[in-house]
Design a protein around this motif. Structure first.
Motif, PDB file in Angstrom:
ATOM      1  N   ARG A  32       0.816  -1.215   0.000  1.00 46.55           N
ATOM      2  CA  ARG A  32       0.000   0.000   0.000  1.00 46.55           C
ATOM      3  C   ARG A  32       0.846   1.261   0.000  1.00 46.55           C
ATOM      4  O   ARG A  32       0.492   2.267  -0.614  1.00 46.55           O
ATOM      5  N   ALA A  33       1.964   1.207   0.711  1.00 52.37           N
ATOM      6  CA  ALA A  33       2.735   2.432   0.970  1.00 52.37           C
ATOM      7  C   ALA A  33       3.655   2.818  -0.177  1.00 52.37           C
ATOM      8  O   ALA A  33       4.211   3.923  -0.164  1.00 52.37           O
ATOM      9  N   GLY A  34       3.853   1.939  -1.144  1.00 52.20           N
ATOM     10  CA  GLY A  34       4.671   2.294  -2.293  1.00 52.20           C
ATOM     11  C   GLY A  34       6.053   1.692  -2.332  1.00 52.20           C
ATOM     12  O   GLY A  34       6.860   2.052  -3.196  1.00 52.20           O
ATOM     13  N   PHE A  35       6.368   0.777  -1.392  1.00 50.65           N
ATOM     14  CA  PHE A  35       7.635   0.069  -1.494  1.00 50.65           C
ATOM     15  C   PHE A  35       7.635  -0.792  -2.753  1.00 50.65           C
ATOM     16  O   PHE A  35       6.585  -1.223  -3.233  1.00 50.65           O
ATOM     17  N   ALA A  36       8.823  -1.067  -3.270  1.00 49.70           N
ATOM     18  CA  ALA A  36       8.926  -1.767  -4.550  1.00 49.70           C
ATOM     19  C   ALA A  36       8.928  -3.280  -4.409  1.00 49.70           C
ATOM     20  O   ALA A  36       8.625  -3.988  -5.374  1.00 49.70           O
ATOM     21  N   ALA A  37       9.283  -3.797  -3.240  1.00 45.60           N
ATOM     22  CA  ALA A  37       9.421  -5.236  -3.069  1.00 45.60           C
ATOM     23  C   ALA A  37       9.137  -5.625  -1.637  1.00 45.60           C
ATOM     24  O   ALA A  37       9.283  -4.810  -0.716  1.00 45.60           O
ATOM     25  N   ALA A  38       8.739  -6.880  -1.430  1.00 44.35           N
ATOM     26  CA  ALA A  38       8.562  -7.468  -0.103  1.00 44.35           C
ATOM     27  C   ALA A  38       9.153  -8.867  -0.182  1.00 44.35           C
ATOM     28  O   ALA A  38       8.495  -9.810  -0.622  1.00 44.35           O
ATOM     29  N   LEU A  39      10.411  -8.993   0.225  1.00 47.14           N
ATOM     30  CA  LEU A  39      11.192 -10.192  -0.044  1.00 47.14           C
ATOM     31  C   LEU A  39      11.534 -10.946   1.234  1.00 47.14           C
ATOM     32  O   LEU A  39      11.488 -10.402   2.336  1.00 47.14           O
ATOM     33  N   THR A  40      11.930 -12.205   1.067  1.00 43.27           N
ATOM     34  CA  THR A  40      12.218 -13.104   2.175  1.00 43.27           C
ATOM     35  C   THR A  40      13.670 -13.565   2.118  1.00 43.27           C
ATOM     36  O   THR A  40      14.343 -13.442   1.101  1.00 43.27           O
ATOM     37  N   THR A  41      14.146 -14.135   3.231  1.00 46.14           N
ATOM     38  CA  THR A  41      15.493 -14.684   3.278  1.00 46.14           C
ATOM     39  C   THR A  41      15.473 -15.967   4.090  1.00 46.14           C
ATOM     40  O   THR A  41      14.417 -16.403   4.554  1.00 46.14           O
ATOM     41  N   GLU A  42      16.657 -16.591   4.286  1.00 39.33           N
ATOM     42  CA  GLU A  42      16.655 -17.871   4.993  1.00 39.33           C
ATOM     43  C   GLU A  42      18.003 -18.207   5.618  1.00 39.33           C
ATOM     44  O   GLU A  42      19.059 -17.742   5.187  1.00 39.33           O
ATOM     45  N   HIS A  43      17.934 -19.013   6.668  1.00 38.02           N
ATOM     46  CA  HIS A  43      18.969 -19.944   7.093  1.00 38.02           C
ATOM     47  C   HIS A  43      18.248 -21.248   7.374  1.00 38.02           C
ATOM     48  O   HIS A  43      17.098 -21.243   7.816  1.00 38.02           O
ATOM     49  N   LYS A  44      18.901 -22.355   7.116  1.00 39.64           N
ATOM     50  CA  LYS A  44      18.247 -23.650   7.300  1.00 39.64           C
ATOM     51  C   LYS A  44      18.290 -24.140   8.741  1.00 39.64           C
ATOM     52  O   LYS A  44      17.526 -25.026   9.118  1.00 39.64           O
ATOM     53  N   TYR A  45      19.215 -23.584   9.544  1.00 40.91           N
ATOM     54  CA  TYR A  45      19.325 -24.031  10.921  1.00 40.91           C
ATOM     55  C   TYR A  45      19.648 -22.835  11.791  1.00 40.91           C
ATOM     56  O   TYR A  45      20.798 -22.568  12.121  1.00 40.91           O
TER      57      TYR A  45
END
Length: 338
Positions: A32-45
Motif C-alpha cells: 500500500r505504501a509504495g515500497f517496490a518489493a517485499a522479499l524473504t530470506t533464509e537460514h536452514k538451521y
C-alpha cells in the motif's frame, strides 16, 4: 532508485503463526505504501530466521498486488535446480510477473549439513544452479551437462511470465563471488552490514566483472533501517535489538570489515549508525541513502525494519509508514506495477 522491504524473522521473534501473520501484514503495508518489493530470506538451521523463503513468498504474493515478491536471498546450492526453477516460475505466474530471485551461496556450514549438501563444492554448485535457471527459464526445453548436474531435454512447467525469465540477482562478498555476480547475474546484492567503503570497493570489482561479461551492472544494497521523529524513542525501540543483531552476525562470520574488533562484545551501536545503518530523522535517512548512492553507486535498496528480536510489530509498521511518507518521496522513483 527503488526501495523494498526484506523480512528476517524466525523463532526467536515469537510464536511462529503470529510472527508469520505479522510478516504478511507488513507486506500488505509495503504494498500500500509504495515500497517496490517485499522479499524473504533464509537460514536452514537458525532460531533467528525461518528456513522456507519461497513458500512464504507465495503467501506474500497472495496478499499483495504490486510489490516484487521472492528472495534476498535463497541459498541456491541447497536446492535441486529444476525444482527451484519450477517454484520460481510458479511464483512468477501466480503473482502476475512479480517474482524477483536473489540467490547466494551462504556462509554457514550448518545450513549445508542440515540438508545434507556438501559444503566444499558450494561455489561450483551455485554456479551451475544459476546457469540451469537461466536455461530452464529461457527455453521451452533444454539440456545441461555440468560437473555436478546433468539434464537431457527437460522442460520447466510453467515457464515465467516474461520470455527472458525472472531477474536473478546474486549476493556475494568474496572476489570470486563478485566475479560470478558480474558474469552470471542481473545484479549484485550486498550484505546487510558491510560498511560504505567496503561496499564501494566491492561494487567496483563487481562492475568490472559485469563489463567484462557484457552485462549492465545493478547494485542492490541491503540495509538495516530505522527512521524516527524522537531519537530517544528510536534508541529504546531499535538500539538494543540492532546492536544484538550486529553482534550475532559478527559471530556468524557475516561481518568481516571491523579492523581491530576481536569479539562481538566490542561492537558499538555508534559504529554501525555511522556508515552501515540507515538511521535517523527522515532528512538524515535521505542523506544516508544519497551517500550510498553517490559513493557506491547503489541502484536499489532493500530495507530491514525488524530484526529477529524486534522491534515489535506495531512499531515496525509505524516506521515503515514514516519512511514511505517522508523518506521515499525524496529518494525513490514511483513504483511501476509488474
Amino acid at each position: 532508485m527503488s526501495v523494498g522491504v526484506l523480512f528476517t524473522q524466525g523463532l526467536v521473534t515469537g510464536e511462529p503463526r503470529r510472527v508469520l501473520a505479522e510478516i504478511l501484514e507488513q507486506a500488505e503495508v509495503a504494498d500500500r505504501a509504495g515500497f517496490a518489493a517485499a522479499l524473504t530470506t533464509e537460514h536452514k538451521y537458525s532460531d533467528e530466521y525461518f528456513g522456507s523463503p519461497l513458500p512464504l513468498s507465495f503467501a506474500i504474493a497472495a496478499r499483495t498486488e504490486r510489490v516484487r515478491v521472492g528472495t534476498a536471498i535463497a541459498i541456491a546450492p541447497l536446492y535441486n535446480p529444476i525444482e527451484l526453477a519450477q517454484d520460481a516460475a510458479m511464483l512468477d505466474q501466480l503473482s502476475g510477473g512479480r517474482a524477483w530471485l536473489g540467490l547466494g551461496a551462504g556462509y554457514m556450514p550448518v545450513d549445508y549439513s542440515t540438508v545434507g549438501v556438501p559444503w566444499e563444492d558450494r561455489a561450483r554448485r551455485f554456479d551451475e544452479t544459476v546457469r540451469i535457471l537461466r536455461a530452464a527459464h529461457g527455453a521451452e526445453r533444454f539440456s545441461f551437462a555440468g560437473d555436478l548436474y546433468s539434464f537431457d531435454d527437460v522442460a520447466v512447467i510453467p515457464r515465467p511470465v516474461a520470455a527472458d525469465g525472472i531477474p536473478l540477482h546474486l549476493a556475494a562478498w568474496t572476489p570470486g563471488g563478485l566475479r560470478r555476480a558480474g558474469r552470471l547475474g542481473d545484479g549484485w546484492i550486498t550484505n546487510a552490514l558491510m560498511s560504505l567503503p567496503t561496499m564501494t570497493a566491492m561494487a567496483d570489482t563487481y562492475r568490472a566483472a559485469a563489463a567484462d561479461a557484457g552485462r549492465s551492472p545493478h547494485v542492490t544494497a541491503v540495509r538495516f533501517c530505522w527512521p524516527y521523529t524522537s531519537r530517544e524513542a528510536a534508541l529504546e525501540k531499535f538500539g538494543d535489538t540492532a546492536l544484538a543483531m550486529a553482534r550475532t552476525l559478527f559471530d556468524y562470520g557475516a561481518i568481516t570489515d571491523l579492523p581491530g574488533v576481536g569479539s562481538s562484545a566490542e561492537i558499538t551501536l555508534e559504529e554501525f549508525v555511522r556508515d552501515r545503518f540507515v538511521f535517523g530523522t527522515p532528512d538524515e535517512c535521505v542523506e544516508t541513502i544519497r551517500r550510498f548512492s553517490d559513493d557506491a553507486g547503489v541502484d536499489d535498496f532493500l530495507m530491514v525494519f525488524r530484526y529477529p528480536t524486534g522491534p515489535h510489530h506495531a512499531a515496525v509498521v509505524e516506521a515503515m509508514e514514516l519512511f514511505a511518507g517522508e523518506v521515499m518521496p525524496h529518494v525513490s522513483a514511483p513504483a511501476v506495477p509488474a
